[in-house]
Write an enzyme that holds these catalytic residues in place. Sequence first.
Site, PDB file in Angstrom:
ATOM      1  N   ASP A   1       0.845  -1.208   0.000  1.00 19.66           N
ATOM      2  CA  ASP A   1       0.000   0.000   0.000  1.00 19.66           C
ATOM      3  C   ASP A   1       0.884   1.263   0.000  1.00 19.66           C
ATOM      4  O   ASP A   1       0.719   2.163  -0.841  1.00 19.66           O
ATOM      5  CB  ASP A   1      -0.882  -0.053   1.263  1.00 19.66           C
ATOM      6  CG  ASP A   1      -2.039   0.938   1.258  1.00 19.66           C
ATOM      7  OD1 ASP A   1      -2.264   1.586   0.226  1.00 19.66           O
ATOM      8  OD2 ASP A   1      -2.710   1.044   2.304  1.00 19.66           O
TER       9      ASP A   1
ATOM     10  N   TYR B   1      -1.044  -8.305   7.700  1.00 19.65           N
ATOM     11  CA  TYR B   1      -2.278  -8.961   8.163  1.00 19.65           C
ATOM     12  C   TYR B   1      -2.100 -10.441   8.533  1.00 19.65           C
ATOM     13  O   TYR B   1      -3.047 -11.099   8.951  1.00 19.65           O
ATOM     14  CB  TYR B   1      -3.400  -8.775   7.130  1.00 19.65           C
ATOM     15  CG  TYR B   1      -4.034  -7.386   7.153  1.00 19.65           C
ATOM     16  CD1 TYR B   1      -3.666  -6.427   8.090  1.00 19.65           C
ATOM     17  CD2 TYR B   1      -5.030  -7.049   6.240  1.00 19.65           C
ATOM     18  CE1 TYR B   1      -4.256  -5.168   8.104  1.00 19.65           C
ATOM     19  CE2 TYR B   1      -5.629  -5.785   6.256  1.00 19.65           C
ATOM     20  CZ  TYR B   1      -5.236  -4.847   7.194  1.00 19.65           C
ATOM     21  OH  TYR B   1      -5.847  -3.610   7.211  1.00 19.65           O
TER      22      TYR B   1
HETATM   23  N1  AR6 Z   1       5.207  -5.581  -4.610  1.00 21.03           N
HETATM   24  C1  AR6 Z   1       4.638  -6.780  -4.400  1.00 21.03           C
HETATM   25  N2  AR6 Z   1       4.404  -7.276  -3.175  1.00 21.03           N
HETATM   26  C2  AR6 Z   1       4.780  -6.525  -2.115  1.00 21.03           C
HETATM   27  C3  AR6 Z   1       5.386  -5.251  -2.234  1.00 21.03           C
HETATM   28  C4  AR6 Z   1       5.592  -4.781  -3.563  1.00 21.03           C
HETATM   29  N3  AR6 Z   1       6.141  -3.591  -3.802  1.00 21.03           N
HETATM   30  N4  AR6 Z   1       5.622  -4.781  -0.980  1.00 21.03           N
HETATM   31  C5  AR6 Z   1       5.200  -5.720  -0.123  1.00 21.03           C
HETATM   32  N5  AR6 Z   1       4.699  -6.787  -0.794  1.00 21.03           N
HETATM   33  P1  AR6 Z   1       1.219  -6.112   3.094  1.00 21.03           P
HETATM   34  P2  AR6 Z   1      -1.437  -7.038   3.970  1.00 21.03           P
HETATM   35  C6  AR6 Z   1       4.104  -8.043  -0.304  1.00 21.03           C
HETATM   36  O1  AR6 Z   1       1.690  -5.993   4.491  1.00 21.03           O
HETATM   37  O2  AR6 Z   1      -0.838  -8.191   4.656  1.00 21.03           O
HETATM   38  C7  AR6 Z   1      -0.551  -2.051   4.860  1.00 21.03           C
HETATM   39  O3  AR6 Z   1      -0.019  -1.219   5.838  1.00 21.03           O
HETATM   40  C8  AR6 Z   1       4.448  -8.522   1.077  1.00 21.03           C
HETATM   41  O4  AR6 Z   1       5.664  -9.246   1.045  1.00 21.03           O
HETATM   42  O5  AR6 Z   1       1.592  -5.069   2.109  1.00 21.03           O
HETATM   43  O6  AR6 Z   1      -2.658  -7.237   3.112  1.00 21.03           O
HETATM   44  C9  AR6 Z   1      -1.988  -1.653   4.504  1.00 21.03           C
HETATM   45  O7  AR6 Z   1      -2.199  -0.274   4.618  1.00 21.03           O
HETATM   46  C10 AR6 Z   1       3.282  -9.449   1.376  1.00 21.03           C
HETATM   47  O8  AR6 Z   1       3.501 -10.739   0.846  1.00 21.03           O
HETATM   48  O9  AR6 Z   1      -0.412  -6.214   3.025  1.00 21.03           O
HETATM   49  C11 AR6 Z   1      -2.802  -2.427   5.494  1.00 21.03           C
HETATM   50  O10 AR6 Z   1      -2.923  -1.718   6.726  1.00 21.03           O
HETATM   51  C12 AR6 Z   1       2.126  -8.839   0.591  1.00 21.03           C
HETATM   52  O11 AR6 Z   1       2.715  -7.853  -0.267  1.00 21.03           O
HETATM   53  C13 AR6 Z   1      -2.014  -3.699   5.705  1.00 21.03           C
HETATM   54  O12 AR6 Z   1      -0.670  -3.364   5.393  1.00 21.03           O
HETATM   55  C14 AR6 Z   1       1.071  -8.177   1.453  1.00 21.03           C
HETATM   56  O13 AR6 Z   1       1.699  -7.519   2.537  1.00 21.03           O
HETATM   57  C15 AR6 Z   1      -2.460  -4.786   4.772  1.00 21.03           C
HETATM   58  O14 AR6 Z   1      -1.764  -5.960   5.089  1.00 21.03           O
END
Ligand code: AR6
Length: 187
Positions: A42, A137
Amino acid sequence: MMKKIKISGKKLVIKKGDITEEDTEAIVNAANSSLMGGGGVDGAIHSKGGPVILEECKKIRETEYPEGLPTGKAVITSGGNLKARYVIHTVGPVCSSGKLTEDKARLLKDAYYNSLRLASERGIKTIAFPSISTGAYRCPVEESSKIALKTAIDFLKEDRTVQEVRFVLFTDYIYEIYKKSLEELVK
Ligand code: AR6
């Protein structure tokens, strides 16, 4: 690291990478209900896409979701400075105990399905997803990957608009789990 398969003549791709670099028409953001940005994917999407995304998210909050976007639902904004023309914002479930209960599994499926449906409704042909809910999450990657892939496969079998779904996985570890899950699902 990349693997491609065909589903009813359409493409399903898993690859390692940074979703903010993808050139699909839409990329999906693993947002939170506030739609006001955050960490992880995000944060990366908002910082690379620029302020236009947040402005549009604020309008969506004011006009459609004053209480926040419910878990499992999806909305669309433009992509600002990203290569992708659109960002679809969805909210996955929080697995507070690290467990994907039946309720959370359904909400995770909804997040993928409603994002795909919104893309199709808007005539979007190519879409990229991160691994929703498996970062901050804390949902388990193995079960979450199966839900993600199964939802995409079932959707591609039915839909006439979306021609390519990419899963863009941020780490080797997550990529390998998706690869194994995909092999199990299509064997
Ligand atoms: N490209 C692809 N995947 C990514 C990237 C990227 N640039 N950066 C991280 N990931 P998360 P959630 C992966 O925490 O669990 C946020 O603060 C990461 O390795 O981004 O759905 C939001 O505002 C992981 O596998 O999202 C919410 O408050 C995946 O993306 C909360 O986090 C999801 O990790 C959402 O949590």
